[in-house]
Scaffold this active site. Structure first.
Site: not given
Length: 408
Positions: A45, A73, A97, A183, A211, A220
């Site tokens: 992406d 993107n 993911d 999701d 991460r 977020s």
């Protein structure tokens, strides 16, 4: 020559995923399912860190068919997932993911479960690596369950095995207008439309990786996006589930997981404009979906906070949040020979505040932790108290649990 349909398509949406992508793809390559039974659709992406180049290297050497799509993107995970889903040929689809990784034997076990049980969605046990992971739904392996009789509503991430014919039959895609919670919306719809759900609880199928840089494929965003997410999920539940106890049980999820944190201790640090805006955003959700059935399923502290949100009482909410932030223990008051337990959070039986006693009435589950509690009759008492509270709110012009603003 006939081309055999793969059992499962693994869709990998990737954005700035290095170096985590290396272990992610290694976990795909290490799967015990025959490579001829799977395909990978990987969507870069708009990465600038070598993600796209590494995907192409993997495609050249992988033992299974790998299609790499590189695009500008899109701003979120929904676009890449939808692109991958549109290209999928497998009987099942699994969304992986690029930060995370599959557990050994994950695809083989989940496909076998779906084929054996005839279910449309399979959840494989998830473990967190440097981050939290859902826990309450992994008590035991279940060949056939649903969203009403299990805790699967508390894991709505997209990392599940979905029967592709279910998704195609209902035209299901990820909502690209949402930048958080997309999701949850997709997975809840799949749960509700599925002909059964299976849970593989005895084997770790997915590792949710935190991460080191704090970034993740899911954005977020600001607080307003959380309200967008709650609104979409509540609307979906209301559209697909008739009013009543089953809908109430599902509504617990968006109320406690998405909405309630906006009125937690962080609310004390918000400026006046943000507090006012949050209450404004919450009002239509409370009016449409806050019922006595939902309230009765919550802990007292959760119910109290949401009651004060519905009533637009930020000054009283602030007192409750200060109490919670200080980690104080609410005193318990036993009445009716120990069969009724009230938890004395701030403003309990404060006439000036006027909060109904029913808001502080512990459910049997919460009351069992109180010494001297005698179980029996609390459920009906709670229902009667809720009805009295509803009448009191109506007479005072407040928002009634159940949905509508009382006429002044």
């Amino acid at each position: 020559m006939t081309v055999t349909q793969p059992d499962v398509t693994v869709v990998v949406g990737a954005y700035e995923a290095m170096p985590y992508l290396v272990e992610c793809l290694a976990s795909v390559e290490a799967q015990t399912i025959d490579p001829g039974r799977i395909e990978v659709i990987a969507v870069d992406d708009g990465s600038t860190d070598g993600t796209g180049e590494y995907l192409e290297e993997f495609a050249d050497r992988a033992p299974m068919p790998v299609t790499v799509i590189r695009q500008e993107n899109s701003g979120g995970p929904s676009g890449p997932r939808n692109v991958g889903l549109g290209k999928a040929a497998g009987r099942y689809v699994f969304f992986l993911d690029a930060d995370d990784r599959l557990g050994p034997e994950a695809l083989e076990r989940m496909v076998a479960m779906a084929d054996r049980a005839g279910t449309d969605v399979v959840l494989g046990r998830v473990e967190g690596v440097n981050r939290g992971a859902p826990k309450s739904m992994w008590g035991r392996t279940l060949e056939h369950t649903d969203v009403f009789s299990s805790n699967i509503k508390f894991t709505l991430s997209a990392q599940k095995l979905f029967r592709r014919s279910l998704l195609d039959r209902h035209g299901m895609r990820f909502d690209e207008s949402l930048f958080t919670g997309e999701d949850a919306l997709f997975t809840m719809e799949a749960y509700l439309r599925a002909d059964g759900v299976s849970v593989v609880a005895d084997h770790t199928c997915y590792y949710l990786v935190g991460r080191d840089d704090g970034k993740h494929v899911t954005r977020s965003g600001g607080y307003a996006l959380r309200f967008d997410s709650a609104r979409a999920l509540m609307r979906l539940i209301a559209d697909l589930v008739p009013e009543g106890p089953r809908r109430d049980r599902l509504m617990v999820r968006p109320f406690t997981v998405t909405l309630l944190p906006q009125f937690g201790p962080r609310f004390l640090k918000d400026g006046d404009d943000v507090r006012r805006h949050k209450l404004e955003l919450a009002q239509p959700l409370m009016a449409a979906h806050w019922t006595e059935g939902v309230a009765g399923l919550l802990k007292v502290e959760e119910r109290l906070r949401l009651h004060l949100v519905a009533e637009r009482r930020p000054e009283l909410l602030g007192d409750v949040l200060e109490f919670v932030r200080a980690k104080q223990q609410a005193p318990a008051l036993l009445e009716k020979r120990g069969r009724r337990v009230y938890l004395g959070y701030p403003h309990f039986r404060d006439r000036a505040a006027g909060i109904p006693d029913s808001v502080y009435l512990a459910s049997p589950h919460e009351a069992r932790a109180v010494p001297g509690y005698r179980e029996g009759g609390t459920g009906s008492l709670l229902r009667r108290a809720a009805r009295r509270a509803r009448r009191a709110l109506a007479s005072s012009g407040g928002v009634t649990p159940g949905g509508t603003a009382a006429a002044a």
